[in-house]
Design an enzyme around this catalytic site. Structure first.
Site, PDB file in Angstrom:
ATOM      1  N   HIS A  19      48.725  72.264  23.996  1.00 17.24           N
ATOM      2  CA  HIS A  19      48.250  72.446  25.372  1.00 17.24           C
ATOM      3  C   HIS A  19      47.054  73.398  25.372  1.00 17.24           C
ATOM      4  CE1 HIS A  19      48.160  73.633  29.606  1.00 17.24           C
ATOM      5  NE2 HIS A  19      48.842  72.538  29.870  1.00 17.24           N
ATOM      6  N   GLY A  42      51.021  69.823  36.203  1.00 12.18           N
ATOM      7  CA  GLY A  42      51.263  71.255  36.208  1.00 12.18           C
ATOM      8  C   GLY A  42      51.714  71.744  37.566  1.00 12.18           C
ATOM      9  N   GLY A  43      50.804  72.311  38.334  1.00  8.28           N
ATOM     10  CA  GLY A  43      51.155  72.933  39.609  1.00  8.28           C
ATOM     11  C   GLY A  43      51.927  72.040  40.559  1.00  8.28           C
ATOM     12  N   GLU A  51      46.195  75.779  27.169  1.00 10.64           N
ATOM     13  CA  GLU A  51      46.508  77.202  27.341  1.00 10.64           C
ATOM     14  C   GLU A  51      46.978  77.816  26.030  1.00 10.64           C
ATOM     15  OE1 GLU A  51      47.634  76.396  31.998  1.00 10.64           O
ATOM     16  OE2 GLU A  51      49.237  76.836  30.568  1.00 10.64           O
ATOM     17  N   GLY A  87      44.281  73.362  36.741  1.00 12.10           N
ATOM     18  CA  GLY A  87      44.526  74.453  37.670  1.00 12.10           C
ATOM     19  C   GLY A  87      43.319  74.869  38.477  1.00 12.10           C
ATOM     20  N   ASN A 112      55.216  69.924  33.677  1.00 12.37           N
ATOM     21  CA  ASN A 112      55.077  71.157  32.917  1.00 12.37           C
ATOM     22  C   ASN A 112      55.136  72.340  33.887  1.00 12.37           C
ATOM     23  OD1 ASN A 112      54.430  73.231  31.179  1.00 12.37           O
ATOM     24  ND2 ASN A 112      52.271  72.698  31.016  1.00 12.37           N
ATOM     25  N   TRP A 113      56.299  73.013  33.912  1.00 12.58           N
ATOM     26  CA  TRP A 113      56.477  74.128  34.836  1.00 12.58           C
ATOM     27  C   TRP A 113      55.699  75.366  34.406  1.00 12.58           C
ATOM     28  CZ3 TRP A 113      62.484  74.249  36.085  1.00 12.58           C
ATOM     29  CH2 TRP A 113      62.820  73.073  36.753  1.00 12.58           C
ATOM     30  N   LYS A 114      55.212  75.387  33.185  1.00  6.07           N
ATOM     31  CA  LYS A 114      54.526  76.562  32.637  1.00  6.07           C
ATOM     32  C   LYS A 114      55.441  77.797  32.778  1.00  6.07           C
ATOM     33  CE  LYS A 114      50.107  74.373  33.492  1.00  6.07           C
ATOM     34  NZ  LYS A 114      48.664  74.555  33.735  1.00  6.07           N
ATOM     35  N   GLU A 132      43.683  66.231  28.801  1.00  5.90           N
ATOM     36  CA  GLU A 132      43.607  67.233  29.860  1.00  5.90           C
ATOM     37  C   GLU A 132      42.281  67.975  29.734  1.00  5.90           C
ATOM     38  OE1 GLU A 132      46.737  70.153  29.295  1.00  5.90           O
ATOM     39  OE2 GLU A 132      45.815  70.701  27.388  1.00  5.90           O
ATOM     40  N   SER A 168      44.882  68.773  37.413  1.00 11.05           N
ATOM     41  CA  SER A 168      44.837  68.783  38.884  1.00 11.05           C
ATOM     42  C   SER A 168      45.198  67.431  39.487  1.00 11.05           C
ATOM     43  CB  SER A 168      43.465  69.264  39.376  1.00 11.05           C
ATOM     44  OG  SER A 168      43.233  70.607  38.987  1.00 11.05           O
TER      45      SER A 168
END
Length: 249
Positions: A96, A233-234, A98, A174, A9-11, A168, A212
């Site tokens: 998600h 994610g990151g 977010e 994050g 997931n590049w967000k 999640e 994470s």
């Protein structure tokens, strides 16, 4: 059918140049990845077509980060599940944290989006998870149960093969904090029970962990019996890290 999945997931990150560079590196580093592991790239929607082109000669699937709860109409700025399918997406992130927190998506809206995704023949990657306050209050399982029950209640038996669930914990996204492998396994086992109560073939549904995930902890997390991969994610923005995580599956 239950399979190993690692989704990137590049967000809201990236560019055409970034996509080209990252995909090029991943194709090299993952050229000998176990064929039973499905890699899914989920870029910002503007780059879906370009990523689809870049992975045309690689065994990667492409997803989209969000779709509307409507099929079509006067909803400026929205993208339908049918449009995502039309440009070659296979997966859709739904619910998600977010989206739930920053854009006030309720459990009911998530359920409506799941229905749109399934009507379009795509795989709904449904995200669930509790906040730190909810976990500290002993409500983690209750929250996840509610989210699953509302999102997936009443699904027809022929639709379950289009469902993937990602746990999640909001407090681990994050933040650098990660649920212990034991805690993550316990929640995944609990989710299988909830899915079974909803009529799902629970042992056949892929359950992912997100929060994470790093090369250093991926192997322990993915080594748990009920964790079938990760929603990353990151670390998915770094070719070396993401490739290492994929190989850990």
């Amino acid at each position: 059918m239950r399979r190993k999945i690692v989704a990137a997931n590049w967000k809201m990150n990236g560019s055409e140049g970034f996509a080209k560079s990252l995909i090029s590196e991943l194709k090299v580093q993952l050229s000998v990845l176990d064929k039973d592991v499905k890699v899914v790239i989920i870029p910002p929607s503007l780059y879906v077509a370009e990523v689809k082109r870049l992975v045309s000669d690689a065994p990667f699937a492409v997803g989209i980060q969000n779709v509307a709860q409507w099929n079509q109409g006067a909803f400026t700025g929205e993208i339908s599940a049918g449009m995502a399918a039309d440009v070659g997406c296979e997966y859709v992130l739904v619910g998600h944290s977010e989206r739930r927190q920053l854009f006030a998506e309720s459990d009911q809206v998530v359920a409506e989006k799941v229905q749109q995704v399934l009507k379009s023949g795509l795989v709904a990657l449904v995200c669930v998870g509790e906040t730190l306050a909810e976990r500290q209050a002993g409500q983690a399982e209750e929250v996840v149960s509610r989210q699953l029950q509302i999102a997936l209640q009443g699904l027809a038996s022929d639709k379950w093969n289009k469902i993937v669930v990602a746990y999640e914990p909001v407090w681990a996204i994050g933040t650098g904090k990660t649920a212990t492998a034991e805690d993550a396994q316990a929640m995944h086992l609990h989710m299988r029970g909830v899915l079974g109560s909803l009529g799902a073939p629970a042992s056949d549904i892929s359950l992912l962990y997100g929060g994470s995930v790093k090369p250093e902890n991926a192997r322990e997390l993915f080594g748990q019996q009920d964790i079938d991969g990760g929603l990353i994610g990151g670390a998915s923005l770094l070719a070396d890290d993401f490739a290492s995580i994929c190989r850990a599956v």
